[in-house]
Write an enzyme that holds these catalytic residues in place. Structure first.
Site, short mmCIF file in Angstrom:
data_model
loop_
_atom_site.label_atom_id
_atom_site.label_comp_id
_atom_site.label_asym_id
_atom_site.label_seq_id
_atom_site.Cartn_x
_atom_site.Cartn_y
_atom_site.Cartn_z
N SER A 259 0.82 -1.20 0.00
CA SER A 259 0.00 0.00 0.00
C SER A 259 0.86 1.26 0.00
O SER A 259 2.02 1.24 0.41
CB SER A 259 -0.88 0.01 1.24
OG SER A 259 -0.06 0.09 2.40
N LYS A 260 0.23 2.30 -0.46
CA LYS A 260 0.90 3.60 -0.56
C LYS A 260 1.41 4.06 0.79
O LYS A 260 2.45 4.70 0.89
CB LYS A 260 -0.13 4.60 -1.11
CG LYS A 260 0.45 5.87 -1.66
CD LYS A 260 -0.58 6.60 -2.51
CE LYS A 260 -1.45 7.52 -1.71
NZ LYS A 260 -2.46 8.21 -2.52
N ARG A 261 0.65 3.75 1.83
CA ARG A 261 1.00 4.19 3.18
C ARG A 261 2.33 3.59 3.65
O ARG A 261 3.11 4.24 4.31
CB ARG A 261 -0.12 3.82 4.17
CG ARG A 261 -1.14 4.89 4.29
CD ARG A 261 -0.63 6.08 5.14
NE ARG A 261 -1.09 7.35 4.62
CZ ARG A 261 -0.30 8.18 3.91
NH1 ARG A 261 0.96 7.87 3.64
NH2 ARG A 261 -0.74 9.33 3.48
#
Length: 502
Positions: A259-261
């Site tokens: 994920s981007k996070r």
RNA sequence: GCCCCCAUCGUCUAGAGGCCUAGGACGCCACCCUUUCAAGGUGGAGAUCAGGGGUUCGAAUCCCCUUGGGGGCACCA
């Protein structure tokens, strides 16, 4: 294979090209190439609120950059759509979804649903409280015509729900083997068309895969549990089902879905940092797949010649940036001089704009440096820190850094002065690596210094850095005048600095 | 919560019953090369093949259970 192999990548332009999408595209591309099939690009832009042209461009550019040419796909930048099943943008295919929905409605395989968002939210809350899986309760499943008419009269918008029915759906996944899922686990009747008339993913994907004669659906494992819905829809529509192959997910270091996070996920970020397409393609191909041999440095063509579903891994794979960087170095070293110069140029331009360098080197200058920088570039983006000192007026000098670890400031000043004189004695015409080294080695010998210490002092004086390309090549690149000038300045800096131990 | 999937060194993986006292690569450590940094070379540490039961003359490989992890359950894709 059964008939023609037709595969597709169907990204939705709701974000920049994601690493996972790129890998799925790559696997589809390799599969098509390997089997002489067709690779199709389709844009799934039915989430109008989140889709944008900018994201669409990022995705197409990224796929292009990777070298994944599609055989059929949407019109781009004035070019006509390519392929017999145009258009390849879902928002331009609304008529076919409407027709398919009409068919399902007519056969009572789907029905209008008038439930409001509030009602559905309340259902969900109640289910959660009762520890039941979220599902549609079927409030509108058995409405009689009069009841429907009443709701229409109220002006309630109607979504369309597909009847999921009872039973078990089974299919033979090409990587996972047989998968069976009971329809009771599917969440109840499925909305296929929103109240505003726009179709939803699970519906459009099936209508289009059928229309485009997709033979193999190769996608991420996150769709495995959704596959029965698709199969039910294929059957309801009376069209043949494709074969499915679900790829293992790419994972964050903590083994959750990438994920981007938690990770860098945009291909454009990797491009911007100076990863080369060959390395990214090579790395992504080997994330969740292997040749079954010990080969590991493979080009797109070589991968395509070897690709097979049998060696696709079942378990998820953690994205390992270090391994990517290693592969990147491998591929950078394999680039030809011209190719490397071309690819370095944008990064030098970026450095120019960022003020890392004050002047843009021309191709000949870069070419001359290639022998000493090519094996020192983990990414193209590091070129500035490697040769930036050559294209600035003056380098920043830290007096403490100027003094080699075994030396003191006085010795350093002494050493730099002597080195300056020795170098000054080398004429302009003789300013070459072979000519510079002997006098400096002789100087070190004569004064009882370790050559390495003297070289380090000079290195820092002229570059401002302790890690650089080989010293004598560096001095040659810098030129006689600038070398002597920078030595003078370093000596001056040391003279001004308080006598602290470096 | 329910359903589904998965499980070999820290990471990516080889392995499709005996070739495995488990191989390769990244990373890590040491040494060599060496003016620094890289690159390259050599060597090393690192996996009782998640655990437990079976099946078999023989299991990392087949079956079952347990545990752990992940994914999916939207009028997102």
């Amino acid at each position: 294979m059964n008939g023609d192999v037709r595969v597709r990548i169907a990204p939705s332009p709701t974000g920049p090209l994601h690493i996972g999408t790129a890998r799925t595209a790559l696997f589809n591309y390799l599969f098509a190439r390997r089997h002489g099939g067709t690779f199709i690009l389709r844009l799934e832009d039915t989430d109008v609120a989140r889709s944008s042209i900018a994201y669409e461009k990022d995705i197409l550019d990224g796929l292009h950059w990777l070298g994944l040419r599609w055989d059929e796909g949407p019109e781009v930048a004035g070019q006509a759509a390519r392929g017999p099943y145009a258009p390849y943008r879902q928002m331009e295919r609304l008529a076919s979804y409407a027709e398919a929905a009409r068919q399902l409605l007519a056969e009572d395989k789907a029905y209008p649903c008038y439930c409001t968002a509030d009602e559905l939210a309340a259902d969900r809350a109640a289910q959660q409280a009762a520890h039941e899986p979220p599902h549609y309760v079927g409030r509108c499943a058995a409405l009689i015509p009069a009841e429907r008419a009443a709701r229409e009269l109220e002006g309630r918008p109607a979504a369309i729900r597909f009847r999921i029915g009872e039973g078990t759906v089974a299919f033979d996944d090409l990587v996972r083997g047989r998968v069976e899922i009971d329809t009771s686990a599917l969440g109840g009747d499925l909305v296929i068309v929103r109240g505003d008339g726009t179709p939803l993913y699970h519906f459009t994907v099936v209508v289009d895969d059928a229309a485009m004669r997709i033979s193999h659906v190769i996608r991420g494992e996150d769709h495995l549990s959704n596959t029965p819905k698709h199969i039910l829809l294929f059957r309801a529509l009376g069209v043949p089902e494709p074969l499915f192959a679900h790829l293992p997910l790419i994972l964050n270091p903590d083994r959750t879905k990438m994920s981007k996070r938690k990770s860098q996920t945009a291909i454009s970020d990797y491009i911007a940092q100076g990863f080369v397409r060959e390395a990214l393609v090579n790395y992504l191909a080997l994330l969740g797949w292997s040749t079954g041999t010990e080969e590991e440095i493979l080009s797109l063509d070589e991968l395509a010649a070897r690709f097979d579903v049998e060696h696709v891994q079942k378990g998820g794979a953690v994205f390992d940036r270090e391994r990517l960087e290693w592969l990147n170095g491998q591929w950078i070293r394999k680039l030809s001089a011209d190719e490397l110069i071309d690819r370095l140029r944008p990064f030098l331009e970026a450095d120019l704009h960022a003020g890392v360098i004050e002047r843009m080197p021309d191709d000949d200058e870069v070419c001359a440096l290639l022998p000493v920088i090519q094996e020192r570039l983990p990414t193209l983006g590091t070129v500035g820190e490697l040769i930036g000192f050559l294209f600035v007026e003056a380098v920043a000098l830290d007096p403490a850094m100027l003094v080699p670890k075994r030396w003191d400031p006085t010795t350093t000043r002494d050493g730099l002065g002597a080195a300056r004189d020795a170098l000054a004695a080398v004429g302009e015409v003789s300013w070459e690596a072979d000519e510079l080294e002997p006098p400096l080695r002789a100087l070190a010998l004569e004064r009882g210094w370790k050559a390495g210490d003297l070289f380090m002092a000079i290195r820092v004086a002229v570059t401002g850095r302790t890690a650089t390309p080989p010293l004598f090549d560096t001095l040659v690149a810098l030129g006689r005048d600038r070398t002597l000038g920078r030595l003078d300045r370093a000596i001056a800096v040391l003279a001004e600095a308080p006598e602290v131990v470096g």
